[in-house]
Scaffold this motif. Sequence first.
Motif, PDB file in Angstrom:
ATOM      1  N   GLY A 298       0.681  -1.162   0.086  1.00 58.45           N
ATOM      2  CA  GLY A 298      -0.039  -0.037   0.149  1.00 58.45           C
ATOM      3  C   GLY A 298       1.058   1.119   0.129  1.00 58.45           C
ATOM      4  O   GLY A 298       0.428   2.199  -0.748  1.00 58.45           O
ATOM      5  N   TYR A 302       1.192   4.009  -3.001  1.00 58.90           N
ATOM      6  CA  TYR A 302       0.784   5.425  -2.470  1.00 58.90           C
ATOM      7  C   TYR A 302       1.740   6.510  -3.210  1.00 58.90           C
ATOM      8  O   TYR A 302       1.626   7.750  -3.683  1.00 58.90           O
ATOM      9  CB  TYR A 302       0.672   5.552  -1.089  1.00 58.90           C
ATOM     10  CG  TYR A 302       0.239   6.929  -0.862  1.00 58.90           C
ATOM     11  CD1 TYR A 302      -1.436   7.241  -0.786  1.00 58.90           C
ATOM     12  CD2 TYR A 302       0.882   7.927  -0.571  1.00 58.90           C
ATOM     13  CE1 TYR A 302      -1.889   8.551  -0.480  1.00 58.90           C
ATOM     14  CE2 TYR A 302       0.421   9.235  -0.247  1.00 58.90           C
ATOM     15  CZ  TYR A 302      -0.872   9.478  -0.103  1.00 58.90           C
ATOM     16  OH  TYR A 302      -1.411  10.649   0.234  1.00 58.90           O
ATOM     17  N   ILE A 327      -4.150   5.559  -6.438  1.00 58.19           N
ATOM     18  CA  ILE A 327      -4.616   5.916  -5.101  1.00 58.19           C
ATOM     19  C   ILE A 327      -5.692   4.880  -4.570  1.00 58.19           C
ATOM     20  O   ILE A 327      -5.664   4.116  -3.488  1.00 58.19           O
ATOM     21  CB  ILE A 327      -5.283   7.127  -4.838  1.00 58.19           C
ATOM     22  CG1 ILE A 327      -4.148   8.298  -4.907  1.00 58.19           C
ATOM     23  CG2 ILE A 327      -5.833   7.363  -3.624  1.00 58.19           C
ATOM     24  CD1 ILE A 327      -2.811   8.474  -3.813  1.00 58.19           C
ATOM     25  N   GLN A 328      -6.249   4.438  -5.804  1.00 58.44           N
ATOM     26  CA  GLN A 328      -7.238   3.370  -5.377  1.00 58.44           C
ATOM     27  C   GLN A 328      -6.685   1.771  -5.231  1.00 58.44           C
ATOM     28  O   GLN A 328      -6.962   1.106  -4.148  1.00 58.44           O
ATOM     29  CB  GLN A 328      -8.203   3.085  -6.655  1.00 58.44           C
ATOM     30  CG  GLN A 328      -9.417   1.950  -6.463  1.00 58.44           C
ATOM     31  CD  GLN A 328     -10.199   2.420  -5.184  1.00 58.44           C
ATOM     32  OE1 GLN A 328     -10.583   3.668  -5.144  1.00 58.44           O
ATOM     33  NE2 GLN A 328     -10.494   1.472  -4.449  1.00 58.44           N
ATOM     34  N   ALA A 330      -3.657   1.797  -3.799  1.00 59.97           N
ATOM     35  CA  ALA A 330      -3.268   1.822  -2.546  1.00 59.97           C
ATOM     36  C   ALA A 330      -4.365   1.565  -1.244  1.00 59.97           C
ATOM     37  O   ALA A 330      -4.013   0.804  -0.133  1.00 59.97           O
ATOM     38  CB  ALA A 330      -2.270   3.086  -2.075  1.00 59.97           C
ATOM     39  N   LEU A 331      -5.337   2.176  -1.562  1.00 57.88           N
ATOM     40  CA  LEU A 331      -6.439   2.021  -0.624  1.00 57.88           C
ATOM     41  C   LEU A 331      -6.671   0.682  -0.525  1.00 57.88           C
ATOM     42  O   LEU A 331      -6.959  -0.037   0.379  1.00 57.88           O
ATOM     43  CB  LEU A 331      -7.894   2.960  -1.236  1.00 57.88           C
ATOM     44  CG  LEU A 331      -8.926   2.610  -0.379  1.00 57.88           C
ATOM     45  CD1 LEU A 331      -8.807   3.178   1.066  1.00 57.88           C
ATOM     46  CD2 LEU A 331     -10.282   3.357  -1.050  1.00 57.88           C
ATOM     47  N   PHE A 351      -3.038   6.320   6.687  1.00 58.37           N
ATOM     48  CA  PHE A 351      -2.840   6.022   5.126  1.00 58.37           C
ATOM     49  C   PHE A 351      -4.393   5.909   4.454  1.00 58.37           C
ATOM     50  O   PHE A 351      -4.610   6.179   3.472  1.00 58.37           O
ATOM     51  CB  PHE A 351      -1.675   5.210   4.808  1.00 58.37           C
ATOM     52  CG  PHE A 351      -0.586   5.585   4.872  1.00 58.37           C
ATOM     53  CD1 PHE A 351      -0.270   6.356   3.572  1.00 58.37           C
ATOM     54  CD2 PHE A 351       0.395   5.446   5.706  1.00 58.37           C
ATOM     55  CE1 PHE A 351       1.295   6.910   3.473  1.00 58.37           C
ATOM     56  CE2 PHE A 351       1.640   6.096   5.690  1.00 58.37           C
ATOM     57  CZ  PHE A 351       1.946   6.653   4.430  1.00 58.37           C
ATOM     58  N   LYS A 354      -5.731   9.329   4.545  1.00 57.83           N
ATOM     59  CA  LYS A 354      -5.119  10.047   3.220  1.00 57.83           C
ATOM     60  C   LYS A 354      -5.695   9.566   1.800  1.00 57.83           C
ATOM     61  O   LYS A 354      -6.009  10.454   1.079  1.00 57.83           O
ATOM     62  CB  LYS A 354      -3.617   9.942   3.223  1.00 57.83           C
ATOM     63  CG  LYS A 354      -2.856  10.433   4.549  1.00 57.83           C
ATOM     64  CD  LYS A 354      -1.489  10.030   4.653  1.00 57.83           C
ATOM     65  CE  LYS A 354      -0.620  10.765   3.728  1.00 57.83           C
ATOM     66  NZ  LYS A 354       0.706  10.560   3.933  1.00 57.83           N
ATOM     67  N   CYS A 355      -5.790   8.238   1.720  1.00 58.44           N
ATOM     68  CA  CYS A 355      -6.403   7.740   0.606  1.00 58.44           C
ATOM     69  C   CYS A 355      -7.779   8.057   0.329  1.00 58.44           C
ATOM     70  O   CYS A 355      -8.458   8.616  -0.742  1.00 58.44           O
ATOM     71  CB  CYS A 355      -6.205   6.208   0.270  1.00 58.44           C
ATOM     72  SG  CYS A 355      -4.582   5.725   0.389  1.00 58.44           S
ATOM     73  N   TYR A 356      -8.613   7.918   1.363  1.00 58.86           N
ATOM     74  CA  TYR A 356     -10.080   8.459   1.251  1.00 58.86           C
ATOM     75  C   TYR A 356     -10.179   9.999   0.880  1.00 58.86           C
ATOM     76  O   TYR A 356     -10.915  10.268   0.005  1.00 58.86           O
ATOM     77  CB  TYR A 356     -10.683   8.046   2.420  1.00 58.86           C
ATOM     78  CG  TYR A 356     -11.304   6.594   2.313  1.00 58.86           C
ATOM     79  CD1 TYR A 356     -12.168   6.137   1.690  1.00 58.86           C
ATOM     80  CD2 TYR A 356     -11.187   5.885   3.632  1.00 58.86           C
ATOM     81  CE1 TYR A 356     -12.534   4.832   1.482  1.00 58.86           C
ATOM     82  CE2 TYR A 356     -11.495   4.549   3.756  1.00 58.86           C
ATOM     83  CZ  TYR A 356     -12.187   4.071   2.674  1.00 58.86           C
ATOM     84  OH  TYR A 356     -12.610   2.673   2.859  1.00 58.86           O
TER      85      TYR A 356
END
Length: 399
Positions: A298, A302, A327-328, A330-331, A351, A354-356
């Motif tokens: 992840g 990111y 980013i998706q 990583a999420l 994290f 941060k992703c959301y």
Amino acid sequence: MILGALAGVAGISLAIIWSRPNAFCPSVYLQSNDEWPAGMIMVDGQAELSTRIEALTLCMSELKEEMKALKNALLTIQDHVTNELRGQSVAVAEVALRPSRTKPLQRSMRTRRKMASRTISGARAVSQSSDEESDSGYMTAVTDFEQEESSLDEGHSGEEERADNLSILLKGIDTLHQGTEFDKRESLNILLAKREELGQNSTFLWRLIRAYCDIHDISSSLEEKKTHGESGKQVGEEAMRLDPSCAENHQWYAIMCGLIAEYDTVQNKMKNGLLFKDHVDKAIELKPQDPFSYYLMGRWCYVVAQLSWIEKKIAAMLFGETPSATIQDALTHFLKVEDIHPRYSKANYVFLAKCYSALGQTREARKMYEAACSMDPVSRDDEGAQRDLDLLCPSLGVQ
């Protein structure tokens, strides 16, 4: 099954002995002494004595083999019992301990003892000297078996002691890893002192890589950080050659590649970034339920998602491929961590927030923010995540 096989071997040996009637019923007994000259009777008596001694020696030899087989069977039973208590091999233990499979071997042993006893008694009736030779042979067989038994016990005990000592050492190292800066330095010193002795053990080596990582993080000078990073990577390469099937080796080698990338040229930095991903992928393949590997992946996704267009072009020119992640992506990996191990770490929640937030999902980002705030930092990674969390507050509308 093992005891049954041993019993079968014993039965075959017994059948061979019984199939030699002339060894126990020589032809001299079928005729009276009056029909033979005295000298001839003496020759046949000597032949009888020789035959009985030969049979006795055979019995002793086979008895010794049976005792060895029984010893091996008992050791096997002990291993099966241990596995049963640990809940690892109940079915195998039941087969090994089944009483009906031990009886043929017991009967065979008893029969052989009776045969040896009868043979000794017959030999004593012919000559007193045969008694002494028989007793000597029997004592030699027993002594040999006892020496072998003692040697096996000592070897087995030595292996168990070494395994116990290694387990105690590694538990102590894991405790120091969670401790203060002094504890972390002490952990590295202990591991270096034991490296010559335990350097062929992969569970030892990946902890040595981790210790170098800890010292890298707490070092103040750039030169010291670089030195420990390079040393850790060298140990990681050694661990890979020793045991490429160890997921932890791949995890900590990947981390070392990421650390030394900070002090290297742009080309090597890109190269180490790709090595990082390759080894984390391998760790996930080897140990798919380890949340740490998904957390590392992840983090990689990111960072790659944040690369500029020019950085991606440079990577494509240097290595023929463009690192790609969103980013998706990583999420997805951070959510996998939470799925495998809820409340895995403060850093993972940060994290996720941060992703959301980057995806415009403010409501979910606030939930992750609150979850992160509810956990205390327990590692340097968590401490760094706390700083990111503070910077995230304005975009989430949190005071």
